[in-house]
Scaffold this motif. Structure first.
Motif, mmCIF file in Angstrom:
data_model
loop_
_atom_site.group_PDB
_atom_site.id
_atom_site.type_symbol
_atom_site.label_atom_id
_atom_site.label_comp_id
_atom_site.label_asym_id
_atom_site.label_seq_id
_atom_site.Cartn_x
_atom_site.Cartn_y
_atom_site.Cartn_z
ATOM 1 N N ILE A 111 -10.928 4.477 -3.560
ATOM 2 C CA ILE A 111 -9.525 4.538 -3.630
ATOM 3 C C ILE A 111 -8.660 3.574 -4.108
ATOM 4 C CG2 ILE A 111 -7.398 5.370 -2.303
ATOM 5 C CD1 ILE A 111 -8.957 6.744 -0.250
ATOM 6 N N TRP A 131 -8.835 -1.929 1.145
ATOM 7 C CA TRP A 131 -7.653 -1.445 0.078
ATOM 8 C C TRP A 131 -7.876 -2.335 -1.210
ATOM 9 C CZ3 TRP A 131 -3.276 -2.044 4.163
ATOM 10 C CH2 TRP A 131 -3.520 -1.139 5.317
ATOM 11 N N TYR A 142 -5.238 1.605 -5.488
ATOM 12 C CA TYR A 142 -3.790 1.511 -5.461
ATOM 13 C C TYR A 142 -3.284 0.948 -6.739
ATOM 14 C CZ TYR A 142 -4.543 3.079 -0.414
ATOM 15 O OH TYR A 142 -5.237 3.860 0.600
ATOM 16 N N GLN A 143 -2.315 1.884 -6.973
ATOM 17 C CA GLN A 143 -2.036 1.154 -8.447
ATOM 18 C C GLN A 143 -0.533 0.599 -8.325
ATOM 19 O OE1 GLN A 143 -2.072 4.259 -11.510
ATOM 20 N NE2 GLN A 143 -4.208 3.993 -11.960
ATOM 21 N N VAL A 144 -0.338 -0.711 -8.708
ATOM 22 C CA VAL A 144 0.729 -1.439 -8.234
ATOM 23 C C VAL A 144 1.770 -1.224 -9.539
ATOM 24 C CG1 VAL A 144 1.846 -3.663 -7.403
ATOM 25 C CG2 VAL A 144 -0.365 -2.785 -6.401
ATOM 26 N N PHE A 203 -6.198 -3.155 -4.729
ATOM 27 C CA PHE A 203 -4.932 -2.908 -5.499
ATOM 28 C C PHE A 203 -5.278 -3.461 -6.778
ATOM 29 C CE2 PHE A 203 -3.819 -4.065 -1.080
ATOM 30 C CZ PHE A 203 -3.141 -2.950 -0.844
ATOM 31 N N LYS A 261 0.728 -1.218 0.093
ATOM 32 C CA LYS A 261 0.183 0.092 0.094
ATOM 33 C C LYS A 261 0.909 1.301 -0.053
ATOM 34 C CE LYS A 261 -3.503 2.374 2.872
ATOM 35 N NZ LYS A 261 -2.455 3.615 3.285
ATOM 36 N N SER A 262 1.796 1.313 0.710
ATOM 37 C CA SER A 262 2.755 2.451 1.070
ATOM 38 C C SER A 262 3.588 2.623 -0.345
ATOM 39 C CB SER A 262 3.794 2.151 1.942
ATOM 40 O OG SER A 262 4.565 1.092 1.978
ATOM 41 N N SER A 316 2.443 1.866 -3.430
ATOM 42 C CA SER A 316 1.391 2.103 -4.546
ATOM 43 C C SER A 316 1.045 3.349 -4.566
ATOM 44 C CB SER A 316 0.242 0.919 -4.435
ATOM 45 O OG SER A 316 0.863 -0.251 -4.351
ATOM 46 N N LYS A 317 0.492 3.804 -5.753
ATOM 47 C CA LYS A 317 -0.058 5.434 -6.286
ATOM 48 C C LYS A 317 -1.449 5.088 -5.823
ATOM 49 C CE LYS A 317 -0.173 8.817 -9.676
ATOM 50 N NZ LYS A 317 0.065 8.720 -11.078
ATOM 51 N N PRO A 318 -2.170 5.958 -4.930
ATOM 52 C CA PRO A 318 -3.218 5.881 -4.945
ATOM 53 C C PRO A 318 -4.357 6.887 -5.902
ATOM 54 C CG PRO A 318 -2.308 7.564 -2.962
ATOM 55 C CD PRO A 318 -1.214 6.697 -3.791
#
Length: 263
Positions: free
Chosen positions: A153, A170, A155-157, A172, A141-142, A144-146
């Protein structure tokens, strides 16, 4: 040790009964009903042995039994004869033999303690591995780009092999999975809405604590697969005609293998 062995035997028996019931209803009920059944299996297979052990430790005794035992109890003889007092002198040889037996028992290997320690070590290993998996999710999560999309929301990995996953709220998604982006977001959004991560987390804790029970791993697998089936069912029942034709393809390619991962 006797109470512990009794607990695991009753845990295996209760798990076996729940598993037989699950085999009966597996192909005749909805994923939502199977979800409640699997959670009930997880909870009550532990509750029943605990209740049984507590009831054995505190047996119920009626008043009539107390009165009968008190009446049958022999009365103490307060008059001591000289012959009795002389015969009650300790025998030194007997005491020495008893002390020697006690020392030999202390020197023997305590196999019960070894088994308990080994069991705790294995359980600790699985627990540490689960905690590492949780930490990896936090790190994912930290890193990744939210992005906010449709009130969610996302989160793009940045990983070409990563498709999609979710953990509670969350969601992803891999940056390379643009063709299935809408399907992945809808699928993982249902997981987040239905709190499927809670079921999976509880099944992992259950396996960590009761890893010696083979049905614990069966329960974990069935919970993971059922969450995917329930998410598929919600997508099939949705009014989005664009998502519907791709549901089965998405489930077979990405979600089935994800059910066997950490989370």
């Amino acid at each position: 040790m006797r109470e512990l062995m009794t607990f695991f035997i009753e845990l295996l028996i209760s798990s076996s009964l729940f598993y037989l019931g699950f085999l009966i209803i597996k192909n005749h009920t909805t994923p939502t009903f199977k979800r409640f059944y699997l959670v009930a299996w997880l909870v009550f297979s532990v509750s029943f042995p605990l209740i049984s052990i507590q009831s054995d430790q505190y047996p119920s005794v009626s008043i009539n039994q107390i009165v009968i035992e008190a009446s049958n109890r022999p009365q103490p003889n307060l008059v001591l004869k000289e012959s009795q007092s002389s015969e009650s002198s300790p025998d030194l040889s007997v005491n020495q033999n008893a002390a020697a037996v006690a020392n030999d028992a202390k020197n023997e290997i305590d196999w019960i303690m070894i088994l308990q320690t080994g069991y705790l070590i294995v359980a600790g290993f699985f627990m540490v591995r689960m905690i590492i998996g949780l930490f990896q999710i936090v790190m994912l999560k930290s890193d990744s780009k939210p992005v906010k999309e449709n009130g969610l929301i996302i989160y793009q990995v940045n990983n070409p092999k990563f498709k999609g996953a979710s953990f509670f709220g969350w969601i992803f998604i891999g940056e390379s999975a643009q063709q299935e982006r809408e399907i992945i977001i809808s699928h993982e959004g249902i997981h987040a809405k239905l709190w499927h991560s809670l079921d999976i987390l509880l099944s992992h804790i259950y396996c960590c604590l009761f890893w010696i029970n083979p049905l614990s791993w069966v329960l974990k697998r069935e919970i993971g697969l059922n969450t995917e089936l329930e998410a598929d069912l919600h997508i099939l029942q949705s009014e989005n005609r664009v998502i519907r034709p791709y549901t089965t393809l998405f489930s077979s390619r990405f979600c089935r293998c994800k059910a066997n991962e950490s989370f």
